[in-house]
Write a protein that holds these residues in place. Structure first.
Motif, PDB file in Angstrom:
ATOM      1  N   SER A   1       0.849  -1.182   0.000  1.00  0.00           N
ATOM      2  CA  SER A   1       0.000   0.000   0.000  1.00  0.00           C
ATOM      3  C   SER A   1       0.889   1.238   0.000  1.00  0.00           C
ATOM      4  O   SER A   1       1.812   1.347   0.809  1.00  0.00           O
ATOM      5  CB  SER A   1      -0.876   0.036   1.237  1.00  0.00           C
ATOM      6  N   PRO A   2       0.603   2.186  -0.900  1.00  0.00           N
ATOM      7  CA  PRO A   2       1.418   3.416  -0.938  1.00  0.00           C
ATOM      8  C   PRO A   2       1.344   4.212   0.373  1.00  0.00           C
ATOM      9  O   PRO A   2       2.109   5.146   0.568  1.00  0.00           O
ATOM     10  CB  PRO A   2       0.819   4.230  -2.093  1.00  0.00           C
ATOM     11  N   LEU A   3       0.449   3.817   1.250  1.00  0.00           N
ATOM     12  CA  LEU A   3       0.280   4.511   2.531  1.00  0.00           C
ATOM     13  C   LEU A   3       1.583   4.585   3.320  1.00  0.00           C
ATOM     14  O   LEU A   3       1.876   5.595   3.949  1.00  0.00           O
ATOM     15  CB  LEU A   3      -0.755   3.740   3.347  1.00  0.00           C
TER      16      LEU A   3
ATOM     17  N   HIS B   1       7.381   5.275   0.614  1.00  0.00           N
ATOM     18  CA  HIS B   1       7.718   6.492  -0.113  1.00  0.00           C
ATOM     19  C   HIS B   1       8.957   6.242  -0.949  1.00  0.00           C
ATOM     20  O   HIS B   1       9.907   5.645  -0.474  1.00  0.00           O
ATOM     21  CB  HIS B   1       7.995   7.643   0.848  1.00  0.00           C
TER      22      HIS B   1
ATOM     23  N   VAL C   1      -6.762   3.818  -0.449  1.00  0.00           N
ATOM     24  CA  VAL C   1      -5.369   3.942  -0.894  1.00  0.00           C
ATOM     25  C   VAL C   1      -4.867   2.584  -1.381  1.00  0.00           C
ATOM     26  O   VAL C   1      -4.309   2.452  -2.468  1.00  0.00           O
ATOM     27  CB  VAL C   1      -4.470   4.468   0.240  1.00  0.00           C
TER      28      VAL C   1
ATOM     29  N   HIS D   1       2.599   9.424  -4.098  1.00  0.00           N
ATOM     30  CA  HIS D   1       2.928   9.740  -2.712  1.00  0.00           C
ATOM     31  C   HIS D   1       1.645   9.890  -1.918  1.00  0.00           C
ATOM     32  O   HIS D   1       0.705  10.525  -2.376  1.00  0.00           O
ATOM     33  CB  HIS D   1       3.735  11.035  -2.619  1.00  0.00           C
ATOM     34  N   VAL D   2       1.618   9.307  -0.729  1.00  0.00           N
ATOM     35  CA  VAL D   2       0.471   9.474   0.157  1.00  0.00           C
ATOM     36  C   VAL D   2       0.910  10.327   1.344  1.00  0.00           C
ATOM     37  O   VAL D   2       1.945  10.064   1.949  1.00  0.00           O
ATOM     38  CB  VAL D   2      -0.046   8.121   0.662  1.00  0.00           C
TER      39      VAL D   2
ATOM     40  N   ASN E   1      -4.549  11.789   2.570  1.00  0.00           N
ATOM     41  CA  ASN E   1      -5.368  11.024   3.497  1.00  0.00           C
ATOM     42  C   ASN E   1      -5.733  12.000   4.625  1.00  0.00           C
ATOM     43  O   ASN E   1      -4.927  12.260   5.500  1.00  0.00           O
ATOM     44  CB  ASN E   1      -4.503   9.863   3.995  1.00  0.00           C
TER      45      ASN E   1
END
Lengths: 277, 277
Positions: free
Chosen positions: A92-94, A97, B84, B97-98, B131
């Motif tokens: 998950s891109p959460l 980075h 996400v 990018h989150v 988010n």
């Protein structure tokens, strides 16, 4: 990090965890020590590993006790972007980075070389992938003749000290050098020239850099030799095969994450049995 | 952005692209306007869309003419993290990018509320997912009674002006409000209390916030009403079904990316036919 019990033994010679001579030229870029027999089977395994890494990242994110910095280095076309996609593309891109480093500009040039790097460190539970890194600062100026001798040795030490501080304060560091052959680079650059969907990746400067191939190989050898430490080891990844490259990077990452004994934090005290209204 | 030709007509009433009264309470959180018949089929479709979005993101990244900001808002447990993962989880982390926003701290509190937001804008070819976002600044203080009347109207205007400047200078903005029912939130909070693998997500403060459910719904209604603009439209996503939520967000994103006429840049002049040595 010095001890990574679940790492396959056959990868030991590709791991450099103590400063000292590392002979890069003895590593065959076409080797496939992680292969289990055939590209098709390996591709399936990469996909399985990517899904396993997603599960481990979820746990890493929940656990919040560690931070992970992954450094990807390698010459042009060595597959840094492809590794990001193939190995980290299922997470998950959460909590992941990617920072792609280019030559320093403006305020970055008016400060020490680690200033911009430090600012991009992962937070608790986060994974940050460096696509190129502070290691460019012991490669480019070395090949261009601007950094050598004591000044170069001092910079190696500065990097080692910096990375030691990071790991002592909770950041796990894993470094990969994606190792391709000169011939494989030729093929890949030609593909970028010939395939309209890859043309945007072609930078004419890559041809100039390619002329210094041997110089860069020596600079990599010296940098890896000096900065492979028990707290931040290098892994040289035979990368002429894209599938093998992903397979090995994913394998090392899995072993790294598994060594951390990740767990889901328990419910705060006093909440067991509560009913939501 | 006002005109999104490929967006299914049935989603028009969930899209708010002009300041004016938006009646949030008429949107059923359990509605499934994007469903094509059954959860299993919808799940397959979400996965297909995630892969299509990965292809579009790759093109977006290569194209470099645009930047994309996706805003995810919604109450606790409304599924921002899940969105996400489900919608952006197949894209390469290279260009996504989150940013997870929390209450402002330290230097953030000593500057205007858009300062920290502006610093996190995507670069050319990048997709940034918020988010939570600057919209918390027209929700929390409103419910807590610290912001109302002219001061609140002024902040709405500041947001609209800021977003207009961003879109005029190359950033595409798409805003989603994940809309769940009070009962669905109860179920999900209870799950976090009962499932050891979800306990880490439970914050006792969520129960306090839940007591102000109606106040937050009103604050959302007013914020969406005031800040749905042709340059940065809101989409209210019926989100009691996680699958439908992902299906709708992915559908809107696909339509948005398709409207940009993305293309791979051509090879720089003079390089056609070059052979790499």
């Amino acid at each position: 990090m010095d001890d990574l019990p679940s790492l396959p033994a056959k990868l030991a010679r590709l791991r450099h965890a103590h400063p000292g001579d590392f002979n890069l030229s003895r590593i065959d870029p076409a080797a496939q020590p992680c292969s289990r027999g055939g590209k098709a089977a390996d591709k399936v395994r990469v996909e399985e590993l990517a899904v396993e890494l997603d599960g481990l990242q979820n746990r890493f994110w929940a656990d919040r006790r560690h931070r992970l910095l992954v450094v990807l280095q390698g010459s042009d076309t060595s597959g840094k972007d492809g590794t990001v996609r193939g190995v980290f593309g299922r997470m998950s891109p959460l909590g992941v980075h990617v920072v792609s480093w280019k030559a320093p500009l403006g305020p970055e040039r008016e400060r020490d070389f680690l200033w911009r790097i430090h600012a991009q460190m992962p937070g608790n539970g986060e994974i940050t992938v460096f696509n190129r890194s502070h290691y460019e600062d012991v490669l480019v100026p070395v090949v261009e003749g601007d950094l050598r001798g004591k000044a170069l040795q001092r910079r190696y030490r500065q990097i080692n000290d910096f990375e030691q501080m990071l790991t002592e304060t909770g950041t796990v560091i894993v470094k990969f050098m994606l190792h391709i052959s000169r011939e494989e680079q030729r093929v890949r650059l030609q593909e970028r020239l010939d395939d309209p969907e890859k043309a945007w990746k072609f930078d004419p400067k890559d041809l100039e850099v390619r002329e210094h191939w041997d110089d860069y190989q020596r600079a990599y050898r010296d940098a890896i030799s000096a900065t492979g430490t028990r707290w931040a080891p290098w892994h040289v990844v035979p990368a002429d095969s894209k599938t093998h490259r992903n397979l090995m990077v994913a394998t090392v990452l899995k072993a790294t994450l598994q060594s951390l004994d990740l767990r889901f934090p328990p419910l705060p005290k006093g909440l067991a049995g509560v009913r939501v209204k």
